[in-house]
Design a protein around this motif. Sequence first.
Motif, PDB file in Angstrom:
ATOM      1  N   ASP A   1       0.826  -1.200   0.000  1.00 45.86           N
ATOM      2  CA  ASP A   1       0.000   0.000   0.000  1.00 45.86           C
ATOM      3  C   ASP A   1       0.864   1.256   0.000  1.00 45.86           C
ATOM      4  O   ASP A   1       1.887   1.323   0.697  1.00 45.86           O
ATOM      5  N   ALA A   2       0.426   2.262  -0.758  1.00 38.82           N
ATOM      6  CA  ALA A   2       1.070   3.587  -0.800  1.00 38.82           C
ATOM      7  C   ALA A   2       2.526   3.514  -1.221  1.00 38.82           C
ATOM      8  O   ALA A   2       3.365   4.285  -0.757  1.00 38.82           O
TER       9      ALA A   2
ATOM     10  N   ALA B   1      -1.754  10.964   1.212  1.00 39.90           N
ATOM     11  CA  ALA B   1      -2.719  10.489   0.218  1.00 39.90           C
ATOM     12  C   ALA B   1      -2.916  11.483  -0.915  1.00 39.90           C
ATOM     13  O   ALA B   1      -3.697  11.241  -1.832  1.00 39.90           O
TER      14      ALA B   1
ATOM     15  N   TYR C   1      -1.855  12.130  -3.781  1.00 34.80           N
ATOM     16  CA  TYR C   1      -1.002  11.511  -4.795  1.00 34.80           C
ATOM     17  C   TYR C   1      -0.751  12.425  -5.997  1.00 34.80           C
ATOM     18  O   TYR C   1       0.326  12.384  -6.595  1.00 34.80           O
TER      19      TYR C   1
END
Length: 801
Positions: free
Chosen positions: A466-467, A634, A636
Amino acid sequence: MVLNYIKIAWRNLHKNRAYAFINITGLALGIGCALLIFALVRYHYQTDRHHRNYDRIYQFTSRFTSPTNEFNIQGIPYPFGQAVRNDYPGIEHISMLEEWYSPLVAIPVANQADKKIKDKNHNGAFVEPSYFSIFDYTWLSGGPDALREPGTVVMSAEMASKCFGTTTNVIGRTVQLDARIPARVVGVFADYKDNTDLAYSIIAAWGSVKEQLGSRPEDQPFDNTNGSTHCYALFNDKFTAADWDRGLPSFVKKYNPAKLKETSYPAIPFSTMHLSAEYGGVSKGLLMSLMLIAILLIGTASINFINLATAQALNRAREVGVRKVLGSTKTQLFWQFMGETMLIVLAALTLAIGIFQYGQTLANAFLNGPFRFTFYFSTSVLGWLAILVIVVILLAGLYPALVVAGFRPVLALAGRITTQQAGGFSLRRGLVVAQFAISQMLIIGLIVVGNQLRYVQTKDLGFRKDAILTVRLPNLPAQDLIKMRAFRNLATAIPEVSQLSYSMGGPPQSGWRSQTEVRFDSRPDEEPYTPQQAWIDADYVGIYGLKLIAGRNLQPSDTAREALINETFMQRLGFTRPTDIVGKILHKSGFAPMEIVGVLKDYNQSDLKQRINPLFLTTLATGFYSANIQLRSANYSRVLTELEKAYNQVYTDSFFESAFVDEQIQEFYQQEQTMGKLINFFTGIALLIGCMGLYGLVLFMVAQRTKEVGVRKVLGASVGSILWLFSWEFIQLIGIAFVLAAPVAWWAMNGWLKNFEYKVSISPLIFLSALLATVIVALITVSFQSIKTALMNPVKSLRSE
């Protein structure tokens, strides 16, 4: 006479509009979906068949055998083509091909920065000139003859337009491959048809490969196999596949004697490669399953027609009696009812073509990978469509027409035609059982595929995903270490970036690993199997959360000095305690001895279709091609913009290309995800058509039991008891269908799950869920007409008889 049949058929259909609507809609859905499936299957079976020598083209592949497994790849050694030419001059044409993934082309622009084109939709290739003697291309200008010279290139019309804004006057112009290798344009070819596996937008001379590799291909060792290196041949009567098979042991002994028992190079017909799942092609079994679904959909739509037609037969018994009394023959009545069927099927065909066209648009919008297709109307397609229409007319209309035409006029006029004479209630029960069985098999398949997809999406793969963003580094023979440090400094200065790591191929489950031979510690011989290898830096373990069960992480280094191994490799080397192997030495040809400094807990380095293989990781900075970036925000869009600025500041001649790790992992299961979407869609269609069939049978039952319902109500029966009277009939049919469908569905889905090394189990709950879903859908369908009948005034019910 024919015109009279059509007029009467039209009047009857207009009179019974609900009957006509259900039949036309059901048949249209069945035919439309069958057309979609046929288009998809035909697309894949027609792939690359436009080449004139299609049946004589072969592709050499590599097969590696070990005591525990065997695997095949399309790749072959770089010197392979020249070796075959030396030993087999009788082969008509041989061509090497090196695939060039997501080709980057730079076009010099006067007084401006170079224009950079990155083709993410097609690959490029480096080929030998004989490639164009094996495969056919249509040339708009120039041609492949000049491709014999290094530093030359040909491109598709689409690529030429992207590079120069035109497809004319481009011969002689200069581009830079990977923004560093100069090449002169010597030809432009017409864009490909959709159905090809060779959709290369730009094709460069084989002589330019040495600039991309950093060394000449012929200098590469024969035991080094790259999956992107292919070799094609054109066989003829003077040299066949059988000739190659006979001489293959001698060929391997001559060029790769150390691996005589473990290595082979089969020549596979090019015509089979697209449908060969072991070489990454489309599953032929899946295509055949889709064709079976098409047949089942046509069959269930025809069953609906039969049920409704025979139910309607009782209502038309007096009409048939009058016609027979007035002189109509059985043949005339037969063709009268066949005419009605033809009219319905032709109307359904018109609607089906609309469904097909819309469905094709949806398919190309929502289906990915090998399931995108384009349908071309050709003579063979129109012929298949005509056959389909004739088959549907016969399936749907033949039996009802024979039944109605066979009514005895005296009984028909007296209204004494029985259920058995109107087609046989037991036959209709059997047809509905078949519909239920089809629906239940599809529902079971839907649940199993859905469960497996959820499993592969949620299973702990042994690393963090994730991420994390990966950024591709330039495609160079060896990376520039100074630029890598500069990009790391700029990227980690961005507030949203937590940390950065370099590696050979991105995430742990990326597919960017190669097989190699190693010798362990003081053992005199190499291991009888080939573990996988990957290059990582010292930050890689931390960024992906890989778990050390013994030893320590790699020390920062630009060269291969230490190694981490996984549990599987440790066990294959004969150790059970991780601490016992720490400190031992791995030997790999061309590398300094590597000390094993740690053991990693197993993680899935390939997709879940494959078992975890022996693996070692070491530091080799010049072989890094991906930056792995852990994000702490978050937001992005902002961080991507900042990373692109940093990348372009360091790599001025390259192209920024990024992807999130979780999205990359999902790409491994494109075919399964698409299969899930198709099963969902066709299950819904099958249930819809099945509901229409149920409705037709309920209409028949209601017509036959109106008086019975009236009597029951007079005697005090409740609405619920009457509803149960009709529902129990179908619950029994569902039970019979389940007994037939469950073992077939289990066999089919168990076979599909064998493609996965890690998979869900097929539990009894799946079958019960399918049974419950069918019961609920059936009861909803039955209840509509049954409740309407149960609420009817019993006086009217009795008077109607």
